[in-house]
Structures are given as structure tokens and as C-alpha cells.
Scaffold this active site. Structure first.
Site, PDB file in Angstrom:
ATOM      1  N   VAL A 144      -0.723   5.480  17.975  1.00 16.01           N
ATOM      2  CA  VAL A 144       0.450   6.112  18.473  1.00 16.01           C
ATOM      3  C   VAL A 144       1.305   6.699  17.510  1.00 16.01           C
ATOM      4  CG1 VAL A 144       0.635   4.147  20.401  1.00 16.01           C
ATOM      5  CG2 VAL A 144       1.621   3.694  18.294  1.00 16.01           C
TER       6      VAL A 144
ATOM      7  N   HIS B  68      -2.398   5.624  24.392  1.00 20.21           N
ATOM      8  CA  HIS B  68      -1.642   4.530  24.376  1.00 20.21           C
ATOM      9  C   HIS B  68      -0.176   5.192  24.261  1.00 20.21           C
ATOM     10  CE1 HIS B  68      -4.701   1.258  23.738  1.00 20.21           C
ATOM     11  NE2 HIS B  68      -4.805   1.986  24.841  1.00 20.21           N
TER      12      HIS B  68
ATOM     13  N   ASN C 173     -17.030   1.133  11.190  1.00 24.71           N
ATOM     14  CA  ASN C 173     -15.876  -0.112  11.149  1.00 24.71           C
ATOM     15  C   ASN C 173     -16.624  -1.078  10.050  1.00 24.71           C
ATOM     16  OD1 ASN C 173     -14.450  -2.372  11.794  1.00 24.71           O
ATOM     17  ND2 ASN C 173     -14.230  -1.857  13.884  1.00 24.71           N
TER      18      ASN C 173
END
Ligand code: NAD
Length: 249
Positions: A103, A119, A216
Site C-alpha cells: 500500500v 489492498h 522469498n
């Protein structure tokens, strides 16, 4: 870092790319993930105590103040080399859609050309009753934490983000889903693939036959089924990929 065999040739042969990013994408810019953000005066709260419509109804000032803290932090951060590498990668595909759960606008700041925010955006405020965007000037010039909304007499200003238990913006999710069904390659970067429905996107792409590449440092439920699982940070892996793509031009 050394990239796995076949990764660069796979990317070279792909036309449509989908990139999903999560909070880990922003970590190297200094934006804490939810779990890391619960430090200092916030450590006694769980994200679920602060990032839900119910939390806002129960204690709007607490929620507003937590977001004000996060906004202040985000104002001071800049995109990192991994964000820049994603912009560089655009040139190798007919289309590259960047779908972010973040965001913080860091992809837009870096210059990514097609970003879908699943989002919302933390810098935006919206009316708690109508969802209409509230002008930043109104927020600055009205008292209250949070200030009253100009759009509804019972409304308050609230952060323009999607909270746990709320629906994602339909247009954004539909576009992301369509691309997941259509893409040749799908990156899943810095996301635990736990927060639904965003987490379903790489799994949909995989089912539909796309090559899935995960980045990741910590294994997730996607790691063992993704074609390429790079256990590295976003900046490390993406700069290595962009550099190798340039070398093999
Ligand atoms: P998440 O569930 O997406 O998990 C973060 C993942 O990032 C973890 O799997 C972690 O191993 C990985 N990671 C950590 N450092 C990394 C790095 N340097 N490179 C690559 N991966 C790394 O995120 P969350 O914190 O549980 O947040 C859930 C949701 O909350 C987000 O999807 C978002 O909507 C919101 N949120 C947004 C921001 C932001 O805008 N920057 C920050 C916090 C939370």
C-alpha cells in the site's frame, strides 16, 4: 547470486508476465512487514487488532494513530534496486502486469508502468461510510484523530486500505485473475502466500500452465511446487535476473 539453470531462457521465451508482490518486496526499503511493524508502542497489538473494520469501530483513534505512524515511515522511504530491476524487466515482455498487496506506492515511484493495487493505498483517506476519497487538504485542515468525513454526517476519515475481512476492489482482483489465467510466467515476490484472495494468484497461474518463479528468503507453501524457487531477498534475486537478461540480450 547464481541463478538456476533454465531461468533466463524461460524468461526470454515468455510473452506475458504477471508479478505479484507482498510486504517482503518493501522490506529492503525499510518498510516493516505487518509482523515487524508491531514493535515499540505497538507491540501489544496484533495486526488483527488494528487492521479490521471492527477495530476502527471500537477505537478509531488507536487505528488512525497506528496508520499515521506507518504513513510517516513510508514518507521517508525510497524504492530499492529490486523495484528498479522490475521496471527494467518490462522491456523483455509484451506485457508485464504488476499486482501488489503493498500500500506504499514504491512500485509506482520506481516507474513501473502497469500497477494494480489489491489492498489500496495508505496515503489515501476515505470516508468510513461511503468509501469516497477524502482530499488530503481536508485531512490537514480539520481537527480530530481521525477527522470527520466531508461525505457523510456520521462518517469518519479512515485509511484507504483494504482491511482483514473486507472485499478487495473488484476491478483490481478481476484484472489480476484474468492475467493469472493468461500469463506465461508468474513471479511471486516477498509474499507468504497466506493472505487470501491475493495468495491464490500464483496457484491459479501454475494450474493454468504458467512457469512460476518465487522469490522469498523463507520457504512458503508455494516453494516446493514453483518451477523456480529462489531463496534470496527481492533485491538480490531481481538485480541478478535483470543483469543476466541484459547479458543475454
Ligand atoms: P506477507 O504475508 O506478504 O509476508 C511477507 C513475506 O515477505 C514473508 O514470507 C517473508 O519471508 C518475506 N520477506 C521478508 N523479507 C523479504 C525480502 N527482503 N525479500 C523477499 N521476501 C521477503 O506480508 P505481511 O507482512 O503478512 O502483510 C500482509 C498484508 O499487509 C500485505 O499483503 C499488505 O496488504 C499489508 N502490508 C503492506 C505493507 C506495505 O505496503 N509495504 C507492509 C505491511 C503490510
Amino acid at each position: 547470486m547464481k541463478l538456476p539453470e533454465g531461468l533466463i531462457s524461460t524468461l526470454r521465451n515468455a510473452n506475458k508476465a504477471l508479478v505479484l508482490t507482498g510486504a517482503g518486496m518493501s522490506a529492503e526499503s525499510g518498510v516493516p512487514t505487518f509482523r515487524d511493524a508491531q514493535s515499540g508502542m505497538w507491540e501489544k497489538f496484533k495486526p488483527e487488532d488494528l487492521a479490521t473494520p471492527q477495530a476502527f469501530r471500537n477505537n478509531p483513534q488507536l487505528v488512525w494513530d497506528w496508520y499515521a505512524d506507518r504513513r510517516n515511515n513510508i514518507r521517508g522511504v525510497r524504492p530499492h534496486a529490486g523495484h528498479a530491476a522490475l521496471v527494467e524487466l518490462e522491456q523483455y515482455f509484451d506485457s508485464l502486469l504488476l499486482v501488489t498487496q503493498n500500500v506504499d506506492s514504491l512500485h509506482q515511484q520506481a516507474g513501473s508502468s502497469d500497477v494494480v493495487e489489491l489492498h489500496g493505498n495508505i496515503m489515501r483517506s476515505i470516508c468510513s461510510e461511503t468509501g469516497q476519497v477524502i482530499d488530503e487538504q481536508w485531512i490537514k485542515s480539520n481537527p480530530g484523530r481521525p477527522p470527520a468525513s466531508p461525505h457523510h454526517r456520521h462518517g469518519l476519515a479512515r485509511p484507504g486500505v483494504v482491511w482483514f475481512g473486507e472485499e478487495l476492489p473488484a476491478g483490481a482482483m478481476n484484472r489480476a485473475m484474468a492475467e493469472a489465467y493468461n500469463c506465461d510466467v508468474c513471479f511471486s515476490i516477498g509474499t507468504s502466500t497466506l493472505v487470501q484472495p491475493a495468495a491464490s494468484l500464483p496457484f491459479i497461474a501454475l494450474e493454468a500452465g504458467a512457469v512460476v518463479i518465487e522469490i522469498n528468503p523463507v520457504p512458503t507453501s508455494l516453494s516446493s511446487i514453483a518451477r523456480f524457487s529462489l531463496q534470496a531477498t527481492a533485491a538480490q534475486a531481481l538485480t541478478a535476473i535483470a543483469a543476466d537478461m541484459t547479458r543475454h540480450k
